[in-house]
Design a protein around this motif. Structure first.
Motif, PDB file in Angstrom:
ATOM      1  N   PRO A 250       2.813  20.263   5.414  1.00 10.10           N
ATOM      2  CA  PRO A 250       3.899  19.332   5.070  1.00 10.10           C
ATOM      3  C   PRO A 250       4.514  19.700   3.723  1.00 10.10           C
ATOM      4  CG  PRO A 250       1.906  18.157   5.738  1.00 10.10           C
ATOM      5  CD  PRO A 250       1.514  19.593   5.562  1.00 10.10           C
ATOM      6  N   ASP A 251       5.721  19.250   3.508  1.00 12.57           N
ATOM      7  CA  ASP A 251       6.421  19.502   2.253  1.00 12.57           C
ATOM      8  C   ASP A 251       5.940  18.487   1.216  1.00 12.57           C
ATOM      9  OD1 ASP A 251       8.130  20.389   0.306  1.00 12.57           O
ATOM     10  OD2 ASP A 251       9.902  19.363   1.113  1.00 12.57           O
ATOM     11  N   VAL A 252       4.738  18.721   0.710  1.00 11.45           N
ATOM     12  CA  VAL A 252       4.122  17.788  -0.227  1.00 11.45           C
ATOM     13  C   VAL A 252       3.265  18.569  -1.213  1.00 11.45           C
ATOM     14  CG1 VAL A 252       2.143  17.404   1.302  1.00 11.45           C
ATOM     15  CG2 VAL A 252       2.690  15.695  -0.433  1.00 11.45           C
ATOM     16  N   ASN A 253       3.229  18.120  -2.448  1.00 13.40           N
ATOM     17  CA  ASN A 253       2.348  18.688  -3.467  1.00 13.40           C
ATOM     18  C   ASN A 253       1.164  17.760  -3.617  1.00 13.40           C
ATOM     19  OD1 ASN A 253       1.197  19.043  -6.209  1.00 13.40           O
ATOM     20  ND2 ASN A 253       2.764  20.636  -6.369  1.00 13.40           N
ATOM     21  N   TYR A 254      -0.010  18.236  -3.192  1.00 11.68           N
ATOM     22  CA  TYR A 254      -1.181  17.365  -3.178  1.00 11.68           C
ATOM     23  C   TYR A 254      -1.643  17.016  -4.583  1.00 11.68           C
ATOM     24  CZ  TYR A 254      -1.295  18.558   1.760  1.00 11.68           C
ATOM     25  OH  TYR A 254      -0.959  18.721   3.084  1.00 11.68           O
ATOM     26  N   GLY A 455      -6.777   8.417   6.359  1.00 10.36           N
ATOM     27  CA  GLY A 455      -5.321   8.316   6.391  1.00 10.36           C
ATOM     28  C   GLY A 455      -4.758   8.610   7.766  1.00 10.36           C
ATOM     29  N   ARG A 456      -3.448   8.453   7.889  1.00 11.93           N
ATOM     30  CA  ARG A 456      -2.788   8.885   9.119  1.00 11.93           C
ATOM     31  C   ARG A 456      -2.828  10.409   9.215  1.00 11.93           C
ATOM     32  NH1 ARG A 456       0.034   4.850   6.934  1.00 11.93           N
ATOM     33  NH2 ARG A 456       0.458   2.995   8.210  1.00 11.93           N
ATOM     34  N   ARG A 457      -2.559  10.940  10.395  1.00  4.89           N
ATOM     35  CA  ARG A 457      -2.507  12.382  10.551  1.00  4.89           C
ATOM     36  C   ARG A 457      -1.525  12.966   9.539  1.00  4.89           C
ATOM     37  NH1 ARG A 457      -0.664  14.628  14.928  1.00  4.89           N
ATOM     38  NH2 ARG A 457      -2.131  16.383  14.910  1.00  4.89           N
ATOM     39  N   PHE A 458      -1.981  13.986   8.827  1.00  7.98           N
ATOM     40  CA  PHE A 458      -1.234  14.648   7.763  1.00  7.98           C
ATOM     41  C   PHE A 458      -0.958  13.702   6.595  1.00  7.98           C
ATOM     42  CE2 PHE A 458      -0.237  16.879  11.714  1.00  7.98           C
ATOM     43  CZ  PHE A 458      -0.755  18.115  11.403  1.00  7.98           C
ATOM     44  N   GLY A 459      -1.825  12.706   6.443  1.00  4.92           N
ATOM     45  CA  GLY A 459      -1.713  11.770   5.327  1.00  4.92           C
ATOM     46  C   GLY A 459      -2.649  12.097   4.183  1.00  4.92           C
ATOM     47  N   GLU A 460      -2.949  13.385   3.979  1.00  2.00           N
ATOM     48  CA  GLU A 460      -3.872  13.785   2.915  1.00  2.00           C
ATOM     49  C   GLU A 460      -3.382  13.366   1.533  1.00  2.00           C
ATOM     50  OE1 GLU A 460      -5.055  16.215   6.384  1.00  2.00           O
ATOM     51  OE2 GLU A 460      -3.116  15.631   5.518  1.00  2.00           O
TER      52      GLU A 460
END
Length: 482
Positions: A250-254, A455-460
């Motif tokens: 996903p387009d996210v910075n953990y 979390g939800r799927r891909f909700g890291e």
């Protein structure tokens, strides 16, 4: 340059110090190797890669001297679990005595990515044979205890990785999970283990690229802090075409997600998912952690989770994971010419292999019906919330010896004495939701307790936000061995 190594120092800061010449990677590795030797009785490492670690650390220091940035883990010592993580040229046993001298021929995808980010591998960590249970005990090394009580288990199957982190024998570690193998040892050792969404972190057995599909087997990061876990996930996540199930990240910075304020977070809390009794020590410690998260500003509501009965759901898990394990063992047997009926392996390995031998393909597929009902129940519980929280284990850390079994009673209620009684993790391998275990605190007698965040799927990113908020509310870095 100082050779002092502070367990509380972030991986980001360590890499920056090495990159800037303020810290020597070689000195850091030497200190780490000294710690590994000093804690040898914990059986955390199957193989210590001292020579190659020193060589790689020297290269990291030389690169820093030339102004070359090797990546976000520039010169940082890490450990890899001796199961799915492989480093070519290094012993790769999978916890099996018959593979005591086996040498890996290829790097695993996770090892490729971590080394490409500049990491220095200091060794491979202990695991039960083929990662088959939630106690790290095998005929290669023996049992790996939690450093907080040498008679109790570090959990499994990523027990060696969790001990290495808790005692400062590595700054990051890989783990893997098919029912709780990242989260259970994290709970037993007061560290963080994150089971990511299936496909986010690519995995690949050389002979069987489709082996991970059901229940969801995943690899993931283990660390001491939310930010370090996030940094490692940033490195591991993303598509690799060698894994047919892998997906674009996903387009996210953990890492950025760990700065989210607590008052922006919403949490659904279930004390036991309606499945199993919970020991008072676990219920009280996790309850206090949830209360502190609420006091920090998070919205927290206790919810009911609608799931199939424990009996129906655990049967679905046991038979599906049994088929997975039996197939995995057969693949290993053929690849390495091992006869598991006569080989020097634990009886629990043979009994776990047997779990899937009589399950028909139709039976295995029909278990997707309660599995679907569980997925829908978790989705409903998450509706309107960022995450769902539960205890990780139903009990504090248990006996470290495989042959001593598991408790038959929890909070004065009889249970079957099987691993699924002891944990609330396996449900999320059936449903595929990402989940982490983070430190919740300690029982009155000093045993670590973990809280599970789902979390939800891909909700890291949401999970890591809550782990970080909990870490700020209940700091645990001072509880490690400096």
């Amino acid at each position: 340059m100082s050779s002092n190594r502070l367990v509380g120092r972030s991986v980001h800061d360590l890499a920056a110090a090495i990159r800037n010449g303020d810290q020597s990677s070689l000195e850091l590795v030497e200190t780490t190797l000294d710690r590994i030797a000093a804690h040898d009785e914990l059986n955390a490492f199957i193989t210590v890669t001292d020579q190659s670690a020193r060589e790689r650390a020297r290269k990291a220091d030389a690169a820093a001297a030339r102004g070359v940035d090797l990546g976000p883990l520039h010169g940082v010592p890490i450990a890899i679990k001796d199961l799915r993580s492989r480093k070519a040229g290094i012993r790769h046993t999978m916890g099996l005595a018959p593979l005591a001298e086996n040498i890996a021929q290829t790097d695993s995808i996770s090892v490729e990515r971590l080394e490409a980010a500049g990491a220095v591998i200091v060794g491979t960590t202990n695991t039960p044979a083929l990662g088959h249970t939630i106690k790290t005990d095998n005929r290669l090394l023996g049992a790996t205890p939690t450093p907080y009580d040498r008679d109790r288990s570090a959990g499994g199957s990523s027990g060696g990785s969790s001990v290495a982190l808790a005692t400062g024998m590595a700054d990051l570690a890989t783990g893997s999970d098919i029912g709780g193998s990242l989260r259970v040892p994290a709970a037993c050792c007061n560290v963080i283990g994150l089971k990511p969404t299936f496909g986010l972190v690519p995995e690949r057995l050389p002979a069987d690229g489709f082996s991970t599909h059901s229940p969801f087997f995943v690899g993931g990061p283990m660390a001491r802090t939310a930010a370090d876990t996030a940094l490692m996930l940033d490195i591991l996540a993303g598509r690799d075409d060698r894994d047919p199930f892998s997906v674009p990240r996903p387009d996210v910075n953990y890492v950025d997600a760990t700065d989210r304020p607590a008052d922006e977070l919403s949490v659904a809390y279930s004390p036991n998912l309606g499945l199993q009794p919970i020991s008072p020590a676990v219920r009280e410690t996790v309850g206090a952690a949830v209360d502190d998260l609420a006091a920090a500003g998070a919205t927290v509501d206790t919810v009911d989770v609608s799931l199939p009965s424990y009996e129906e759901l655990s049967l679905a898990y046991v038979e599906q994971v049994g088929v997975f394990f039996s197939t995995f063992a057969q693949t290993i047997a053929e690849q390495y010419d091992i006869d598991f009926e006569t080989a020097d392996v634990e009886e629990t390995v043979r009994s776990t292999i047997a779990l899937g031998e009589d399950t028909t393909a139709v039976d295995e597929r029909r278990h997707n019906i309660p599995r679907t009902a569980a997925y829908d129940g978790i989705q409903d519980a998450l509706s309107g919330y960022d995450v769902l929280m539960t205890p990780t284990l139903t009990v504090p850390p248990y006996s470290k010896q495989l042959d001593e079994g598991y408790p038959n009673e929890i909070n004065s209620e009889s249970v079957m004495g099987v691993p699924t009684d002891m944990m609330l993790t396996w449900v999320f391998n059936l449903t595929g939701h990402p989940a982490a275990s983070a430190p919740a605190g300690f029982s009155d007698d000093g045993l670590p307790i973990g809280v599970q965040i789902i979390g939800r799927r891909f909700g890291e990113a949401d999970i890591l936000s809550v782990v970080a908020a909990l870490e700020r509310a209940r700091p645990w870095s001072a509880q490690y061995d400096e």
